[in-house]
Design an enzyme around this catalytic site. Structure first.
Site, PDB file in Angstrom:
ATOM      1  N   ASP A  81      73.038  39.486 -20.380  1.00 49.23           N
ATOM      2  CA  ASP A  81      71.937  40.406 -19.943  1.00 49.23           C
ATOM      3  C   ASP A  81      72.949  40.710 -18.268  1.00 49.23           C
ATOM      4  O   ASP A  81      74.198  40.668 -17.952  1.00 49.23           O
ATOM      5  CB  ASP A  81      71.138  39.452 -19.456  1.00 49.23           C
ATOM      6  CG  ASP A  81      69.908  39.662 -19.259  1.00 49.23           C
ATOM      7  OD1 ASP A  81      70.205  40.705 -18.280  1.00 49.23           O
ATOM      8  OD2 ASP A  81      68.575  38.942 -19.064  1.00 49.23           O
ATOM      9  N   MET A  82      72.473  40.626 -17.247  1.00 48.42           N
ATOM     10  CA  MET A  82      72.810  40.345 -14.986  1.00 48.42           C
ATOM     11  C   MET A  82      72.183  41.352 -14.744  1.00 48.42           C
ATOM     12  O   MET A  82      71.326  42.400 -15.097  1.00 48.42           O
ATOM     13  CB  MET A  82      74.269  42.672 -15.919  1.00 48.42           C
ATOM     14  CG  MET A  82      75.031  42.524 -14.264  1.00 48.42           C
ATOM     15  SD  MET A  82      74.021  42.923 -13.200  1.00 48.42           S
ATOM     16  CE  MET A  82      75.474  42.725 -11.613  1.00 48.42           C
TER      17      MET A  82
ATOM     18  N   ASP B  38      61.737  45.437 -19.057  1.00 45.59           N
ATOM     19  CA  ASP B  38      61.143  44.136 -19.332  1.00 45.59           C
ATOM     20  C   ASP B  38      59.320  44.555 -19.638  1.00 45.59           C
ATOM     21  O   ASP B  38      58.798  43.998 -19.849  1.00 45.59           O
ATOM     22  CB  ASP B  38      61.268  43.423 -18.455  1.00 45.59           C
ATOM     23  CG  ASP B  38      62.959  42.347 -18.759  1.00 45.59           C
ATOM     24  OD1 ASP B  38      63.434  42.116 -19.308  1.00 45.59           O
ATOM     25  OD2 ASP B  38      62.943  41.649 -17.319  1.00 45.59           O
TER      26      ASP B  38
HETATM   27  C1  GLA Z   1      65.860  39.432 -18.051  1.00 46.79           C
HETATM   28  C2  GLA Z   1      66.255  40.105 -19.218  1.00 46.79           C
HETATM   29  C3  GLA Z   1      64.810  39.397 -19.937  1.00 46.79           C
HETATM   30  C4  GLA Z   1      65.166  37.853 -20.178  1.00 46.79           C
HETATM   31  C5  GLA Z   1      65.281  37.174 -19.064  1.00 46.79           C
HETATM   32  C6  GLA Z   1      65.751  36.034 -18.714  1.00 46.79           C
HETATM   33  O1  GLA Z   1      64.616  39.423 -17.442  1.00 46.79           O
HETATM   34  O2  GLA Z   1      65.468  41.394 -18.743  1.00 46.79           O
HETATM   35  O3  GLA Z   1      64.663  39.785 -21.426  1.00 46.79           O
HETATM   36  O4  GLA Z   1      66.339  37.911 -20.894  1.00 46.79           O
HETATM   37  O5  GLA Z   1      66.370  38.282 -18.340  1.00 46.79           O
HETATM   38  O6  GLA Z   1      66.149  35.243 -17.826  1.00 46.79           O
END
Ligand code: GLA
Length: 749
Positions: free
Chosen positions: A499-500, A569
């Site tokens: 993730d980033m 998301d």
């Molecule tokens: C980001 C990702 C999510 C989840 C959160 C966790 O928003 O897109 O899918 O992994 O971080 O903090």
């Protein structure tokens, strides 16, 4: 096939009040693969002009397309009026300072403070296959790849003799695909250092501007919405200045004829294999000509090039279609599935996963995770992915990024006991990391505050209470990678979600010298690529899924390392229809992370049928993002059926041709799409009612991509018709309730 044709261009012009005949020698170098032709022209002075990019044309003399005889080219004993010439011709790699006042690809600032650059062709060579992009000191530059018999590469070398700088322009054409990829590398052969102020990957020009420009724009949870606007005089562009390719604009643009539809018209699609700041710009000059350039965003970019140093621009993918936007997309999909995505998972069905993020957020322990996994495994789910919150003392998003050690208050004894129990259920185990980040409240930041990107003396802007690590610094990369390795070696982790979650700010490095600070944007991206490359090389079995607050880094640079990317998301099925539609303009379904989540949806509060959530998530890697122990019983019971459907249709979705049949950006009452097997033996069709309307008759939707002469059975209704009938007459879908969906399977009888 790459060929060269020399010819003499002869034309008559007014000169000093009389008509005179002029002639000059030119060379056309062209690439052909039966589908398309790409041609460059070299003038007698060594200028590299653009000649042709489009549908394949015969082996004819096309040097006239260089338009050398055009007004206002004013020959004078064959010496051009250079200023007019430079500003009105079609160039392959325009520079700045000698009379071309449109957007250049290259700008160089020399030690004397001068910025003019004048490139002339010194030669070219051809290579079978496709050499990897290279730059001294850089371990990996993501790019498409091809075997020796799958592509041919043309490398044109140009030189600015005054600067002692060479530029190598690389063009690859793939066998059977209407695609050309481009890159550019500049090398300093002189004794002086200079600064590269901009190095774009490529330029394409047309002698008209009858185009619409399509771009993909959005924000968090609403990525890649399609925008289509007619070109107008002047410049129009999308870019990123955030350090990531971004939610806001994707590094994609298409120029399409005004009449282009899914099925017809011309489309030129461009996509940059890069995950940082980019620029895609179309410029309509007063002549009515269009110049399109794309590459690393020149904004806030400056790269010091010492003697014998080089700099390589990321790869620009250029797709041509004369069969509409749909065919353009399918070419991108074929190219990326066959020549960009790598690794053991490239051609495989991905395990059906359940991710605990929307199920538990930070509130979990081993027993809760095990309970989810146990029920999930009983329903046929194949992998548990443990998301954020398993490390440091992280119980909320305000700490511990950078401390990649297991939080034993939640997971006693580390990861291994949990992973072993998950494996004993017959499930795989996957884990979330955010390796580019550090929380101010972390042991890492306390030990190494200088490892965060910052400008000493200035406040550091926090986002989600975190800073970005300086990936230009090899020590940082080594440290973070060491931590990831320790975790991977401690338990049987078979998947990573990388993730980033924030853009860069106060972009300064404590490890780069003052003269190289503006290189940080690009060095950061190269540093991330290096760690991803090490990870996927050392752990070849790992399934890597990229993510960036959802889909803020959904780009081909990332796809080179991870066969799938978390699309958004936003897991609401109805919003996802649009997000997946926009994403599909250049990215294949095999790359789209797509999950069924709980309702009311966590972002929108919308409730949609469980079946529709499943049908929409079939357009992707498929998985669940919910607490399977707590959803309604009937939803839980529906899971095995959904998984069976996924297994049945995923080979089609993953490897077939995607046809967009509706357009939710134009008609928000429904959407429909289909995936057709490459051999056209079967297809899966999906219809989703968005908002139903009163007094509307059933809808007739024309199918696409079938063999017109073969007979297909609609397995869901039993109807049997010729492919031609299904495509010209269509399938009738009755009105459904709001948000309801239907899938239909068509097979050759
Ligand atoms: C980001 C990702 C999510 C989840 C959160 C966790 O928003 O897109 O899918 O992994 O971080 O903090």
């Amino acid at each position: 096939m790459i060929t060269e044709k020399k010819s003499t261009i002869t034309y008559r012009k007014w000169d000093n009040g009389a008509m005179r005949e002029f002639s000059e020698e030119v060379t056309v170098v062209r690439m052909d693969n039966g589908a398309i032709t790409y041609a460059c022209g070299i003038t007698q002075e060594g200028y590299l002009l653009h000649c042709y990019f489009g549908a394949a044309i015969g082996d004819d003399d096309i040097s006239y397309l260089m338009r050398l005889s055009d007004h206002p080219f004013t020959p004078n004993g064959n010496n051009r009026d250079r200023l007019i010439f430079m500003d009105s011709r079609l160039f392959e790699f325009p520079c700045h300072g000698t009379g071309d006042y449109r957007e250049p690809c290259l700008m160089v600032l020399d030690e004397d403070g001068m910025s003019t650059c004048d490139l002339r062709v010194t030669g070219y060579r051809t290579v079978k296959g496709k050499p990897a992009l290279k730059q001294k000191g850089v371990s990996v530059i993501p790019a498409t790849y091809a075997a020796k018999d799958e592509a041919e590469t043309l490398v044109i070398t140009l030189e600015d003799a005054h600067l002692d700088l060479t530029a190598e322009l690389t063009y690859t054409m793939f066998t059977g695909l209407p695609v050309v990829t481009r890159s550019a590398r500049v090398i300093n052969h002189g004794y002086n250092e200079f600064r590269i102020q901009r190095l774009l990957s490529g330029c394409v020009e047309w002698d008209h501007s009858a185009f619409d420009m399509i771009t993909l724009n959005g924000t968090w949870a609403r990525e890649r919405a399609v925008s289509r606007v007619a070109l107008h005089s002047g410049k129009q562009s999308v870019d990123s200045k955030r350090g990531i390719s971004s939610h806001q604009h994707n590094p994609f643009a298409a120029l399409v004829s005004h009449d282009a539809s899914e099925e017809s018209g011309e489309a030129y699609g461009f996509n940059l294999v890069y995950s940082g700041n980019f620029l895609a710009e179309a410029e309509v000059a007063t002549s009515g000509f269009t110049r399109f350039v794309m590459g690393i965003n020149p904004f806030d970019f400056s790269w010091l090039l010492r003697p014998e140093e080089d700099l390589t621009a990321p790869e620009l993918v250029m797709v041509y279609s004369d069969k509409g936007i749909g065919a353009m997309s399918r070419t991108f999909h074929d190219l990326y599935r066959g020549h960009l995505i790598r690794g053991q998972w490239k051609d495989k069905m991905r395990p059906v996963l359940i991710n605990n993020w929307e199920a538990t957020y930070f509130n979990f322990d081993e027993e809760k995770l095990y309970a989810i996994a146990k029920t999930a495994s009983e329903k046929g789910i194949e992998m548990l992915v443990l998301d954020d919150g398993w490390f440091g003392k992280r119980n909320y998003d305000d700490c511990s990024l950078g401390d990649w050690v297991v939080n034993e208050e939640k997971l006693k004894g580390g990861l291994k006991p949990l992973v072993d129990r998950i494996n004993a259920l017959g499930m795989k185990f996957g884990l979330w990391f955010e390796p580019e980040m550090v929380s101010p409240d972390s042991d890492l930041y306390r030990a190494h505050p200088e490892w965060a990107i910052q400008i000493i003396g200035r406040d550091m802007t926090q986002a989600r209470e975190q800073y970005v690590l300086d990936y230009s610094n090899p020590e940082v990369r080594e440290y973070v990678y060491g931590q990831i390795r320790a975790i991977l070696d401690s338990a049987n982790v078979e998947y990573i979600k990388w993730d980033m979650n924030r853009a860069l700010s106060e972009v300064g490095s404590t490890s780069l010298p003052r003269k190289r600070q503006r290189e940080l944007w690009h060095r950061y991206v190269l540093g991330v690529y290096e760690v991803m490359d090490r990870l996927t090389t050392d752990y070849p079995y790992l399934l890597l899924e990229n993510c960036s607050s959802g889909g803020a880094r959904f780009d081909p640079g990332m796809l080179y390392f991870s066969p799938q990317i978390w699309t958004s998301d936003d897991t609401d099925a109805i919003e996802r229809i649009k997000i997946q539609y926009g994403t599909s303009l250049c990215y294949p379904a095999s790359a789209m992370g797509a999950h069924v989540s709980d309702c009311p949806n966590h972002i929108l509060g919308r409730t949609t049928p469980f079946a529709t959530r499943g049908d929409v998530a079939l357009v992707g890697t498929f998985g669940y993002e919910l607490d399977v122990t707590r959803i309604p019983e009937e939803d839980r019971e529906a899971i095995p059926g959904q998984i069976a459907k996924f297994k049945k249709f995923n080979p089609l979705v993953r490897t077939g041709d995607w046809y967009r049949l509706g357009n939710p950006f134009e008609d928000d009452s429904f959407d429909a799409w289909m995936f057709v097997a490459k051999d056209r033996s079967e297809a899966v069709f999906t219809f989703v009612q968005i908002l139903n309307r009163p007094s509307t008759p059933s809808r007739r939707i024309l199918l696409r991509g079938l063999d017109p002469k073969k007979v297909y059975r609609n397995e869901d209704t039993g109807e049997i018709r010729l492919g031609e009938t299904w495509m010209k007459g269509g399938v009738i879908v009755g009105a459904q309730g709001d948000f309801a969906s239907r899938t239909m399977h068509f097979t050759v009888c």
